[in-house]
Design a protein around this motif. Structure first.
Motif, mmCIF file in Angstrom:
data_model
loop_
_atom_site.group_PDB
_atom_site.id
_atom_site.type_symbol
_atom_site.label_atom_id
_atom_site.label_comp_id
_atom_site.label_asym_id
_atom_site.label_seq_id
_atom_site.Cartn_x
_atom_site.Cartn_y
_atom_site.Cartn_z
ATOM 1 N N ASP A 40 37.389 41.407 42.549
ATOM 2 C CA ASP A 40 36.815 40.829 43.765
ATOM 3 C C ASP A 40 37.840 40.105 44.627
ATOM 4 O OD1 ASP A 40 37.303 38.688 42.150
ATOM 5 O OD2 ASP A 40 35.292 37.804 42.303
ATOM 6 N N TYR A 41 39.121 40.140 44.215
ATOM 7 C CA TYR A 41 40.148 39.475 45.026
ATOM 8 C C TYR A 41 41.512 40.106 44.768
ATOM 9 C CZ TYR A 41 42.702 35.691 47.335
ATOM 10 O OH TYR A 41 43.510 34.965 48.172
ATOM 11 N N PRO A 42 41.732 41.355 45.174
ATOM 12 C CA PRO A 42 43.047 41.992 44.998
ATOM 13 C C PRO A 42 44.063 41.421 45.983
ATOM 14 C CG PRO A 42 41.584 43.425 46.234
ATOM 15 C CD PRO A 42 40.748 42.246 45.819
ATOM 16 N N LEU A 43 45.308 41.265 45.518
ATOM 17 C CA LEU A 43 46.367 40.714 46.365
ATOM 18 C C LEU A 43 47.390 41.754 46.804
ATOM 19 C CD1 LEU A 43 47.069 37.353 44.492
ATOM 20 C CD2 LEU A 43 45.729 37.689 46.572
ATOM 21 N N SER A 44 47.278 42.967 46.326
ATOM 22 C CA SER A 44 48.243 43.995 46.679
ATOM 23 C C SER A 44 47.525 45.315 46.891
ATOM 24 C CB SER A 44 49.316 44.130 45.585
ATOM 25 O OG SER A 44 48.726 44.281 44.315
ATOM 26 N N GLU A 45 48.212 46.233 47.580
ATOM 27 C CA GLU A 45 47.631 47.528 47.877
ATOM 28 C C GLU A 45 48.007 48.543 46.800
ATOM 29 O OE1 GLU A 45 48.904 48.689 51.727
ATOM 30 O OE2 GLU A 45 47.824 47.091 52.778
ATOM 31 N N ILE A 57 42.517 48.222 37.018
ATOM 32 C CA ILE A 57 43.909 48.662 37.036
ATOM 33 C C ILE A 57 44.257 49.181 38.424
ATOM 34 C CG2 ILE A 57 45.583 50.302 36.076
ATOM 35 C CD1 ILE A 57 43.878 50.322 33.526
ATOM 36 N N LEU A 58 45.377 48.705 38.950
ATOM 37 C CA LEU A 58 45.862 49.163 40.241
ATOM 38 C C LEU A 58 47.133 49.969 40.025
ATOM 39 C CD1 LEU A 58 44.938 48.724 43.235
ATOM 40 C CD2 LEU A 58 46.830 47.101 43.413
ATOM 41 N N ARG A 59 47.178 51.170 40.583
ATOM 42 C CA ARG A 59 48.335 52.045 40.445
ATOM 43 C C ARG A 59 49.056 52.119 41.789
ATOM 44 N NH1 ARG A 59 45.924 56.614 39.151
ATOM 45 N NH2 ARG A 59 46.282 56.492 36.895
ATOM 46 N N THR A 60 50.360 51.842 41.773
ATOM 47 C CA THR A 60 51.167 51.973 42.985
ATOM 48 C C THR A 60 52.321 52.931 42.723
ATOM 49 O OG1 THR A 60 52.426 49.993 42.361
ATOM 50 C CG2 THR A 60 50.607 49.698 43.903
#
Length: 285
Positions: A40-45, A57-60
């Motif tokens: 509910d509060y991501p800081l990166s794309e 999990i965020l994949r960049t």
């Protein structure tokens, strides 16, 4: 000692493949870097890779990865020590690369083997992978000499061990910091001298917690040089010290130019590095 493990040909192959890997080695090419974030509060794309709430999990996509695990641990048997830590390689422009090489930005690490590709290690971001994955990568040497390997190791250590100076010292040194920031990039004798510094170290006696503190600033050059368009170190240090006159509990202040070979072991271990990331006008982001 770990218990005896049954013979495992796959583990033997992984261990053999990792014999040449060293701290600072890289894998190049578009690859993924993943980290956990609060849904509910991501800081990166990045691309959502899926997980259960509250963690996802965020994949960049990054340009490659650099190994930051110590060499001895990389080469230990994979069944005993299965993990390796890696940081992403990110692009920077040539001026930023030069500043990072001189340790101006502790959040980034200079990797000689990929510097010609304008890539550096982003040390704020660390991912753990298993050794069989590393063994499947094509290795690109990040450091090829003892000096390069030592410098990269020092960079990693500096990132984790920066000293937190007292708030009143930060305020006390503010005018000096502002001066160094303003003059560092100038094509002037003073700017040239600032760019020749390896580091600035600060010693507090008898201690940072004392009611009355004597401060010594050690200006440590990178190499033997004492002529900057006709001006010497002494002229610059005299001017810099006028910006930090004794005040408050800092009752005595001295500034010395000391080359590494002249700095005593006692002065080194009882002093703390003043981060030089403020010396560059290059934006870290």
């Amino acid at each position: 000692m770990p218990p005896d493990l049954p013979h495992d040909p796959k583990a033997d192959a992984v261990n053999q493949a990792l014999r040449d890997w060293r701290q600072g080695d890289c894998v190049l090419g578009e690859t993924d870097f993943v980290h956990l974030f609060k849904s509910d509060y991501p800081l990166s794309e990045g691309e959502f890779a899926g997980a259960e709430d509250p963690y996802q999990i965020l994949r960049t996509e990054v340009h490659g990865l650099v190994v930051v695990t110590q060499t001895c641990d990389i080469q230990r048997p994979c069944r005993e020590r299965p993990f390796v830590e890696v940081c992403p390689l990110v692009e920077k422009d040539p001026d930023e690369i030069k500043a990072i090489e001189k340790a101006r930005h502790p959040r980034f690490g200079f990797v000689p083997g990929v510097a010609d590709r304008l890539l550096v290690a982003h040390l704020d971001r660390v991912m753990t992978v298993e050794k069989p994955l590393v063994a499947s990568w094509t290795r690109t040497a990040g450091c090829t000499t003892d000096r390069e390997m030592r410098s990269f190791s020092d960079c990693l250590s500096r990132k984790r061990s920066r000293f937190a100076f007292p708030d009143d010292f930060d305020e006390f040194a503010k005018r000096l910091r502002n001066r160094l920031q303003q003059k560092h990039g100038n094509q002037t004798p003073e700017g040239e001298a600032l760019r020749a510094l390896r580091e600035i170290r600060v010693r507090a006696a008898p201690s940072w917690k004392a009611e009355s503190v004597s401060i010594t600033l050690f200006f440590v050059p990178m190499e033997e040089a004492d002529d900057f368009q006709g001006k010497s170190w002494a002229s610059f240090v005299d001017g810099w010290m006028k910006l930090v006159p004794p005040s408050g509990r800092f009752t005595n202040v001295a500034g010395l130019v000391q080359y590494m070979e002249d700095l005593s072991a006692l002065d080194y271990v009882e002093s703390d590095r003043l981060d030089l990331d403020h010396l560059s006008s290059v934006d870290e982001e």
